[in-house]
Design an enzyme around this catalytic site. Sequence first.
Site, mmCIF file in Angstrom:
data_model
loop_
_atom_site.group_PDB
_atom_site.id
_atom_site.type_symbol
_atom_site.label_atom_id
_atom_site.label_comp_id
_atom_site.label_asym_id
_atom_site.label_seq_id
_atom_site.Cartn_x
_atom_site.Cartn_y
_atom_site.Cartn_z
ATOM 1 N N ARG A 259 0.857 -1.191 0.000
ATOM 2 C CA ARG A 259 0.000 0.000 0.000
ATOM 3 C C ARG A 259 0.888 1.234 0.000
ATOM 4 O O ARG A 259 1.902 1.292 0.716
ATOM 5 C CB ARG A 259 -0.912 0.013 1.233
ATOM 6 C CG ARG A 259 -2.124 -0.902 1.086
ATOM 7 C CD ARG A 259 -3.061 -0.431 -0.034
ATOM 8 N NE ARG A 259 -4.255 -1.233 -0.178
ATOM 9 C CZ ARG A 259 -4.431 -2.217 -1.054
ATOM 10 N NH1 ARG A 259 -3.443 -2.553 -1.868
ATOM 11 N NH2 ARG A 259 -5.579 -2.871 -1.130
ATOM 12 N N GLU A 288 -4.214 7.736 -4.833
ATOM 13 C CA GLU A 288 -4.463 7.120 -6.147
ATOM 14 C C GLU A 288 -5.796 7.618 -6.696
ATOM 15 O O GLU A 288 -6.751 7.713 -5.916
ATOM 16 C CB GLU A 288 -4.478 5.595 -6.022
ATOM 17 C CG GLU A 288 -3.110 5.048 -5.627
ATOM 18 C CD GLU A 288 -3.108 3.531 -5.424
ATOM 19 O OE1 GLU A 288 -4.137 2.872 -5.678
ATOM 20 O OE2 GLU A 288 -2.068 3.012 -4.995
ATOM 21 N N HIS A 307 -1.428 0.763 -10.088
ATOM 22 C CA HIS A 307 -2.011 -0.235 -9.168
ATOM 23 C C HIS A 307 -2.647 -1.395 -9.948
ATOM 24 O O HIS A 307 -3.864 -1.586 -9.914
ATOM 25 C CB HIS A 307 -3.042 0.423 -8.243
ATOM 26 C CG HIS A 307 -3.328 -0.395 -7.006
ATOM 27 N ND1 HIS A 307 -3.663 0.148 -5.801
ATOM 28 C CD2 HIS A 307 -3.342 -1.744 -6.799
ATOM 29 C CE1 HIS A 307 -3.865 -0.799 -4.905
ATOM 30 N NE2 HIS A 307 -3.676 -1.972 -5.495
HETATM 31 C C1 DGY Z 1 -6.096 -5.739 -3.372
HETATM 32 O O1 DGY Z 1 -6.887 -6.630 -3.728
HETATM 33 O O2 DGY Z 1 -6.155 -5.190 -2.286
HETATM 34 C C2 DGY Z 1 -5.015 -5.372 -4.331
HETATM 35 O O3 DGY Z 1 -4.417 -4.178 -4.010
HETATM 36 C C3 DGY Z 1 -5.562 -5.358 -5.743
HETATM 37 O O4 DGY Z 1 -4.527 -5.265 -6.660
#
Ligand code: DGY
Length: 345
Positions: A259, A288, A307
């Site tokens: 993250r 984001e 992402h």
């Molecule tokens: C999630 O599922 O949390 C991921 O970040 C998706 O790519």
Amino acid sequence: MDKCSQARAARAPVLSATRNLMKNVIVFKALPADQIERIRAEHHVVLVDPKIALEDFHRALPEAHGLIGASYPLTAELLAKASRLEVVSSASVGVDNYDLAELHRRSILLCHTPGVLDETVADTVFGLLVATSRRFVEMSNLVREGKWPQEFGDDLLGVDVHGRTLGMIGFGRIGQAIARRAALGFRMNVLYHTRHAVDLDNDAPELAGKETHAVLHELLAKSDFVVGMLSLTDATRGMMGTDFFGAMKPGAIFINGGRGATVCEDALLSALSSGRLRAAGLDVFAKEPLGLESPLRTHARVTPLPHIGSATIETRRAMAVLATNNLLQALSGVRPATCYDTANV
Ligand code: DGY
């Protein structure tokens, strides 16, 4: 009564009982059509993306028993509007978009999709590591711009990946899948940092003995590549900052696939500008989509991705199917296997 009418009469109470059990579901991020149909077969469905139609979303919330989607923050304020809510089914493994304390306080189930995306996210993160160290995007851009280099001086060379040392910050299922690619495919030494050593004998036996649990400063001092795979919690927010990057081996490469907000982006930029770090590959950002004003977007030694960790046709479908299963189970009174423990804040 003829046979058909008798059969219809026999079915009628069942149909009306089923109708009475129908609940209201908001789909707040696009799902495959067949999964929406599965939900529609049992419940009333409203499709509304709050990023596009926030007012409609607000209007639908008071009637909603279930929410299914991803990538939108469900704050305590929003949840307060949904007084009938029983379940939030997230088509993601990360749960940092949701107010966990509020969900817990109101006993609203939170389901997520661990397991089905591990290998795909590991492919993305390892690919980003290779792309960053071998400068794929930069080199590809030279070709596209008609600037195929006459000579490859040191200023255009990348660095090797195979045989070097990888330091994993976060060593859950995805972290282990990345480490497996590194140790078995690229003969890398793998260090990992977690509070307690992980027992791999059951979960990832092929990796057992090929990794070493390390304290943080030792991992940072020895690793040629440091990969962040942390989920976002109060404990991890901003965890990778000035001290962290200052303790990394000079010339090392940093990759983040967990993250964005676990990294202090200003500290990362300073470590890149001072030359302490060679490069960074980032699939996640504190904000984001990454703002046009962010220096990370155009920095010569940053490879940014939007992402896309789990973004393959197969995996996004598997996530949508699991999220739909979870929603339907929860609304029928069954606790799904992949509920997140919201007490664990
Ligand atoms: C999630 O599922 O949390 C991921 O970040 C998706 O790519």
